[in-house]
Design a protein around this motif. Structure first.
Motif, short mmCIF file in Angstrom:
data_model
loop_
_atom_site.label_atom_id
_atom_site.label_comp_id
_atom_site.label_asym_id
_atom_site.label_seq_id
_atom_site.Cartn_x
_atom_site.Cartn_y
_atom_site.Cartn_z
N LYS A 169 15.42 -12.57 1.14
CA LYS A 169 15.34 -14.00 1.35
C LYS A 169 15.41 -14.05 2.67
O LYS A 169 15.03 -15.21 3.08
N GLN A 170 15.82 -13.22 3.53
CA GLN A 170 15.83 -13.35 4.96
C GLN A 170 14.80 -13.28 5.63
O GLN A 170 14.46 -13.45 6.93
N ALA A 171 13.77 -12.18 5.26
CA ALA A 171 12.76 -11.61 5.98
C ALA A 171 11.54 -12.75 6.10
O ALA A 171 11.50 -13.77 5.33
N THR A 172 10.89 -12.45 7.32
CA THR A 172 9.75 -13.51 7.48
C THR A 172 8.79 -12.74 6.41
O THR A 172 8.83 -11.80 5.87
N THR A 173 7.48 -13.72 6.39
CA THR A 173 6.59 -13.18 5.23
C THR A 173 5.77 -11.94 5.93
O THR A 173 5.55 -10.96 4.99
N ARG A 174 5.71 -11.84 7.27
CA ARG A 174 5.24 -10.56 7.65
C ARG A 174 5.96 -9.20 7.38
O ARG A 174 5.59 -8.32 6.91
N THR A 175 7.20 -9.29 7.59
CA THR A 175 8.07 -8.43 7.13
C THR A 175 8.25 -7.91 5.78
O THR A 175 8.11 -6.81 5.29
N LEU A 176 8.13 -9.06 5.04
CA LEU A 176 8.01 -8.81 3.61
C LEU A 176 6.96 -8.02 2.94
O LEU A 176 6.98 -7.07 2.31
N VAL A 177 5.72 -8.55 3.64
CA VAL A 177 4.30 -7.92 3.35
C VAL A 177 4.46 -6.28 3.81
O VAL A 177 3.93 -5.39 2.84
N GLU A 178 5.11 -6.07 4.96
CA GLU A 178 4.99 -4.77 5.38
C GLU A 178 6.06 -3.73 4.61
O GLU A 178 5.92 -2.68 4.37
N GLU A 179 7.25 -4.46 4.20
CA GLU A 179 8.09 -3.67 3.43
C GLU A 179 7.49 -3.30 2.04
O GLU A 179 7.74 -2.20 1.38
N GLY A 180 6.70 -4.50 1.55
CA GLY A 180 6.10 -4.46 0.04
C GLY A 180 5.06 -3.28 0.15
O GLY A 180 5.09 -2.55 -0.83
N LEU A 181 4.34 -3.13 1.31
CA LEU A 181 3.36 -2.08 1.16
C LEU A 181 3.86 -0.85 1.30
O LEU A 181 3.23 0.31 0.75
N ALA A 182 5.08 -0.60 1.92
CA ALA A 182 6.04 0.68 1.89
C ALA A 182 6.12 1.10 0.40
O ALA A 182 6.01 2.22 0.04
N LEU A 183 6.64 0.06 -0.18
CA LEU A 183 7.34 0.22 -1.43
C LEU A 183 6.27 0.43 -2.56
O LEU A 183 6.57 1.06 -3.49
N ARG A 184 5.18 -0.18 -2.32
CA ARG A 184 3.91 0.07 -3.00
C ARG A 184 3.69 1.53 -2.92
O ARG A 184 3.31 2.04 -4.23
N GLU A 185 3.50 2.00 -1.99
CA GLU A 185 3.20 3.50 -1.94
C GLU A 185 4.14 4.36 -2.62
O GLU A 185 3.73 5.30 -3.68
N LEU A 186 5.47 3.85 -2.44
CA LEU A 186 6.62 5.04 -2.85
C LEU A 186 6.55 4.71 -4.41
O LEU A 186 6.87 5.88 -5.08
N THR A 187 6.40 3.61 -4.94
CA THR A 187 6.57 3.20 -6.66
C THR A 187 5.42 3.94 -6.99
O THR A 187 5.43 4.57 -8.09
N ARG A 188 4.32 3.77 -6.65
CA ARG A 188 3.18 4.44 -7.04
C ARG A 188 3.34 6.00 -7.23
O ARG A 188 2.86 6.55 -8.14
N ARG A 189 3.86 6.55 -6.04
CA ARG A 189 4.13 8.00 -6.21
C ARG A 189 5.15 8.46 -7.26
O ARG A 189 5.02 9.50 -7.92
N HIS A 190 6.16 7.67 -7.84
CA HIS A 190 7.14 7.84 -8.67
C HIS A 190 6.50 7.34 -9.98
O HIS A 190 7.39 7.34 -11.01
N GLY A 191 5.30 6.61 -10.04
CA GLY A 191 4.85 6.02 -11.47
C GLY A 191 5.84 5.05 -11.87
O GLY A 191 6.04 4.80 -12.93
N ALA A 192 6.45 4.20 -10.97
CA ALA A 192 7.29 3.11 -11.22
C ALA A 192 6.69 1.89 -10.79
O ALA A 192 5.64 1.90 -10.28
N LEU A 193 7.16 0.84 -11.42
CA LEU A 193 6.50 -0.36 -11.39
C LEU A 193 7.22 -1.27 -9.99
O LEU A 193 8.10 -0.85 -9.70
N LEU A 194 6.60 -2.01 -9.22
CA LEU A 194 6.95 -2.94 -8.19
C LEU A 194 6.70 -4.41 -8.47
O LEU A 194 5.78 -4.66 -9.01
N ILE A 195 7.70 -4.89 -8.42
CA ILE A 195 7.88 -6.42 -8.63
C ILE A 195 8.53 -7.17 -7.46
O ILE A 195 9.37 -6.63 -6.87
N VAL A 196 8.00 -8.41 -7.02
CA VAL A 196 8.12 -9.15 -5.92
C VAL A 196 9.10 -10.31 -6.41
O VAL A 196 8.56 -11.00 -7.27
#
Ligand code: NI
Lengths: 232, 232
Positions: free
Chosen positions: A54-81
């Motif tokens: 909740k404290q992050a800027t949108t830019r930071t959220l997008v960066e964090e999200g892109l990293a988590l997107r790769e990680l969750t795909r690799r593990h076959g897990a879902l990513l929800i925002v």
């Protein structure tokens, strides 16, 4: 009969994917960065990572999200925002989760389109009814137990709310609020198909072991409750 | 030759609509609510209202946005949402405005689609170049003068930045940061087609009169600069 959820997922296929939902939380992560925390949780069997910052800027959220997107795909897990439907769309997350202070459910459904998962927080029957009517694919029900993870959570409802909602609606339920390995069997028995955790995993010294202990309880309790479609 | 912007607007048609951009700001509005402030600014000739409320929940932003949507339609003004592309889409705003800490421009462009206006903040030539390359329809250039309206604004650039950007790019420019009726002629002469204001309008005792004074300066300076397509 195959029941389709508003997102187009088969209910029986989404339910096992909802087994162990870990919310990222900078505040409770003891200084470990979000990717480290998420990777450790996934190694322990988390089936969904929910990006919440909740404290992050949108830019930071997008960066964090892109990293988590790769990680969750690799593990076959879902990513929800959490809350941010725009970020969910931008990073091609599997879906978004909205609470009662977030985007109204019907609008979130419209923006996400028919292909993404929409989770909605429900703290009582009326909220559950409205969420289902407006297109929720699953409900995050709680807080079931007292919790320190979410400062804005309401009073604890106990597992009875899971029973009340599951008696009325076919929407998959995820128990949230004060969930531990010890109380997991109780919430699954009450009608949840999975649990969502913050502190009991992200604040643990050994995140992987903490996630594994809860995931194992979910699996055993789901089998005991006769829920089908177990993820292996 | 008709030049089309990425949003599909003709450049010469968008430019007069950018004349006076008023950003809502709870902090500087002296206790007056957002609709009261926006209505008074529109009465004075604001051509765009930009919804900005960094402290609000998404639910509140959507509610504020829907009220402003009705108000701006009634006045024939544009409504732009700061940072939150999801809210812009949900309330059917005319577009969104992103800064350097917000959604990356290319992603915002993709989410907004080809029909909505995308404004981007640029504080130097490099930011302007990237914004144009990634699909900005107009640039908010500044802070031109020292400002108290945005705590996170960088050092003042002076009107020279407007000259430098307008010499290189055809994208419409809106001057922001410390803009008043007194310095409006200078920024229009330097290459802006309009101005964006916070405190000099929303903190004024008579918001309508403050907006009217600036709108009048924009109109006169645009005419003096030979800019066509004046809104009447
Ligand atoms: Ni791994």
């Amino acid at each position: 009969m195959v029941e389709l959820l508003p997102c187009g997922w088969k209910r029986e296929e989404l339910m096992p994917r909802l087994a162990l939902h870990v919310l990222t939380d900078r505040e409770w992560s003891r200084g470990r960065d979000m990717q480290t925390v998420a990777a450790a949780a996934l190694a322990g069997g988390a089936t969904i990572i929910q990006l919440r910052d909740k404290q992050a800027t949108t830019r930071t959220l997008v960066e964090e999200g892109l990293a988590l997107r790769e990680l969750t795909r690799r593990h076959g897990a879902l990513l929800i925002v959490n809350d941010r439907v725009d970020v969910a769309l931008a990073i091609e997350a599997d879906g978004a989760h909205v609470g009662q202070d977030d985007m109204p459910v019907a609008l979130a459904r419209k923006l996400l389109g028919p292909g993404r998962i929409l989770g909605v927080s429900a703290g009582n029957l009326a909220e559950a009814e409205q969420a289902v009517a407006e297109g929720a694919d699953y409900l995050g029900v709680g807080p079931i137990y007292p919790t320190r993870g979410k400062a804005d959570a309401g009073p604890a409802t106990g597992p009875a709310l899971l029973q009340a909602i599951s008696a009325r609606y076919r929407v998959p339920l995820v128990a949230i609020g004060g969930i531990t390995a010890a109380n997991t069997p109780e919430v699954i028995a009450a009608g949840a198909c999975g649990v969502a955790v913050i502190t009991s995993v992200v604040a643990a010294e050994d995140i992987t072991a903490a996630a594994r202990a809860i995931a194992e309880q979910v699996r055993a309790a789901r089998a005991a409750a006769g829920l089908t479609g177990e993820a292996t």
